[in-house]
Enzyme design. Structure first.
Site, PDB file in Angstrom:
ATOM      1  N   GLY A  12       0.780  -1.239   0.000  1.00  0.00           N
ATOM      2  CA  GLY A  12       0.000   0.000   0.000  1.00  0.00           C
ATOM      3  C   GLY A  12       0.808   1.283   0.000  1.00  0.00           C
ATOM      4  CB  SER A  13       4.313   2.226  -0.775  1.00  0.00           C
ATOM      5  OG  SER A  13       4.517   1.853  -2.116  1.00  0.00           O
ATOM      6  NE  ARG A  61     -10.369 -13.822 -13.194  1.00  0.00           N
ATOM      7  CZ  ARG A  61      -9.252 -13.569 -12.511  1.00  0.00           C
ATOM      8  NH1 ARG A  61      -9.109 -12.416 -11.905  1.00  0.00           N
ATOM      9  NH2 ARG A  61      -8.292 -14.454 -12.435  1.00  0.00           N
ATOM     10  CG  MET A  86      -1.011  -7.273  -6.783  1.00  0.00           C
ATOM     11  SD  MET A  86      -0.259  -6.294  -8.106  1.00  0.00           S
ATOM     12  CE  MET A  86       0.808  -7.536  -8.818  1.00  0.00           C
ATOM     13  NE  ARG A  87      -8.856 -11.578  -7.780  1.00  0.00           N
ATOM     14  CZ  ARG A  87      -8.974 -12.873  -8.053  1.00  0.00           C
ATOM     15  NH1 ARG A  87      -7.979 -13.690  -7.820  1.00  0.00           N
ATOM     16  NH2 ARG A  87     -10.088 -13.345  -8.572  1.00  0.00           N
ATOM     17  CG  LEU A  89     -10.426  -5.479 -11.757  1.00  0.00           C
ATOM     18  CD1 LEU A  89     -10.183  -3.979 -11.775  1.00  0.00           C
ATOM     19  CD2 LEU A  89     -11.327  -5.870 -10.590  1.00  0.00           C
ATOM     20  CG  ASN A 103      -3.349  -0.209 -12.781  1.00  0.00           C
ATOM     21  OD1 ASN A 103      -3.232  -0.399 -11.556  1.00  0.00           O
ATOM     22  ND2 ASN A 103      -2.676  -0.929 -13.666  1.00  0.00           N
ATOM     23  CG  HIS A 105       1.990  -1.587 -15.406  1.00  0.00           C
ATOM     24  ND1 HIS A 105       1.607  -2.822 -14.933  1.00  0.00           N
ATOM     25  CD2 HIS A 105       3.032  -1.814 -16.236  1.00  0.00           C
ATOM     26  CE1 HIS A 105       2.379  -3.754 -15.462  1.00  0.00           C
ATOM     27  NE2 HIS A 105       3.250  -3.164 -16.259  1.00  0.00           N
ATOM     28  CB  SER A 132       2.488   3.780 -17.448  1.00  0.00           C
ATOM     29  OG  SER A 132       3.663   3.501 -18.171  1.00  0.00           O
ATOM     30  CG  ASP A 141      -1.040  -4.066 -16.992  1.00  0.00           C
ATOM     31  OD1 ASP A 141      -1.694  -3.507 -16.096  1.00  0.00           O
ATOM     32  OD2 ASP A 141      -0.349  -5.076 -16.800  1.00  0.00           O
ATOM     33  CD  GLU A 170       5.173   2.157  -9.014  1.00  0.00           C
ATOM     34  OE1 GLU A 170       4.073   1.902  -8.503  1.00  0.00           O
ATOM     35  OE2 GLU A 170       6.058   1.287  -9.179  1.00  0.00           O
TER      36      GLU A 170
HETATM   37  C1  GRF Z   1       3.576  -1.029  -7.343  1.00  0.00           C
HETATM   38  O1  GRF Z   1       4.835  -1.106  -7.984  1.00  0.00           O
HETATM   39  C2  GRF Z   1       2.465  -0.924  -8.357  1.00  0.00           C
HETATM   40  O2  GRF Z   1       2.803  -0.162  -9.475  1.00  0.00           O
HETATM   41  C3  GRF Z   1       2.301  -2.375  -8.753  1.00  0.00           C
HETATM   42  O3  GRF Z   1       2.442  -3.094  -7.557  1.00  0.00           O
HETATM   43  C4  GRF Z   1       3.242  -2.342  -6.646  1.00  0.00           C
HETATM   44  C5  GRF Z   1       2.404  -2.129  -5.415  1.00  0.00           C
HETATM   45  O4  GRF Z   1       3.119  -1.474  -4.407  1.00  0.00           O
HETATM   46  N1  GRF Z   1       1.052  -2.595  -9.436  1.00  0.00           N
HETATM   47  P1  GRF Z   1       2.350  -0.763  -3.229  1.00  0.00           P
HETATM   48  O5  GRF Z   1       1.368  -1.769  -2.675  1.00  0.00           O
HETATM   49  O6  GRF Z   1       1.673   0.445  -3.777  1.00  0.00           O
HETATM   50  O7  GRF Z   1       3.419  -0.422  -2.227  1.00  0.00           O
END
Ligand code: GRF
Length: 211
Positions: A12-13, A61, A86-87, A89, A103, A105, A132, A141, A170
């Site tokens: 969750g950063s 799903r 990380m799912r 959709l 999103n 990426h 991105s 993506d 990011e």
């Molecule tokens: C990030 O690099 C994001 O771009 C990718 O997964 C990572 C998640 O990191 N989809 P965080 O959970 O936001 O720290």
């Protein structure tokens, strides 16, 4: 006041960078598909409502996405931000939120979609890598790209060192894009990114450089 919802799966950063950016909107909820996601505690410590919907409890799903969509709709958000969610959709879910679903990426799309992007970049031998932010469409993506940030690949990089530098970018570009959207300057029009007030960027980045 506009409302947004953030979806996470783990650390969750990126979510933290969004919550700490002082965005012109209210985070109505942080939702994780993994109850053990560390980001849930980080959101709760900032006073944000959290909810876990464990995808492992659903037979399909479609069933998971229907529950997730209902939970999101409860908050009537203007914007939904995938932040390390990380799912994959379903098309139905994506269409329901299309135009208000973003999103982040960790690659310079359309290069290296999917997972393990830093290892992919190193294996490909690219000199520039990055991240991105894009509108989400049913193509994985593959939605219209709104913003990108590039970092040079260093000769001694491994996936971890490279990933760390990309992650720092990011945390810079995602809140910026979210702010544009919440300010009403960013829209998806006819499948294309429409950004008000954009000015041309000049200059270039050359990698490598010889001393
Ligand atoms: C990030 O690099 C994001 O771009 C990718 O997964 C990572 C998640 O990191 N989809 P965080 O959970 O936001 O720290």
């Amino acid at each position: 006041m506009k409302r947004y919802v953030i979806l996470i799966s783990g650390r969750g950063s990126n979510m933290e960078s969004l919550l700490d950016a002082g965005l012109p909107g209210n985070c109505a909820a942080v939702i994780s598909n993994r109850p053990e996601a560390a980001g849930l505690a980080a959101a709760a410590s900032r006073g944000v409502a959290t909810r876990a919907i464990d995808h492992r409890g659903f037979a399909t799903r479609e069933a998971f996405d229907a529950d997730l969509a209902a939970e999101i709709e409860r908050h009537a958000p203007d914007l939904v931000l995938l932040a390390g969610f990380m799912r994959i959709l379903t098309d139905d879910f994506v269409r329901r939120f299309e135009g208000r679903l973003l999103n982040i990426h960790p690659s310079l799309l359309p290069l290296f979609p999917g997972v393990r992007t830093h290892a992919q970049a190193l294996a490909a031998g690219v000199r520039l890598h990055g991240c991105s932010v894009h509108f989400v469409t049913p193509a994985l993506d593959g939605g219209p790209i709104i913003a990108q940030a590039a970092v040079p690949v260093q000769a001694d990089d491994d996936a971890e060192t490279l990933g760390r530098r990309v992650l720092a970018e990011e945390h810079r570009i995602y809140p910026r894009v979210a702010r544009w959207f919440l300010d009403g300057r960013l829209r998806l029009v006819g499948g294309r990114v429409c950004l008000e007030g954009e000015t041309a960027v000049s200059g270039s980045l050359h990698v490598p450089q010889i001393a």
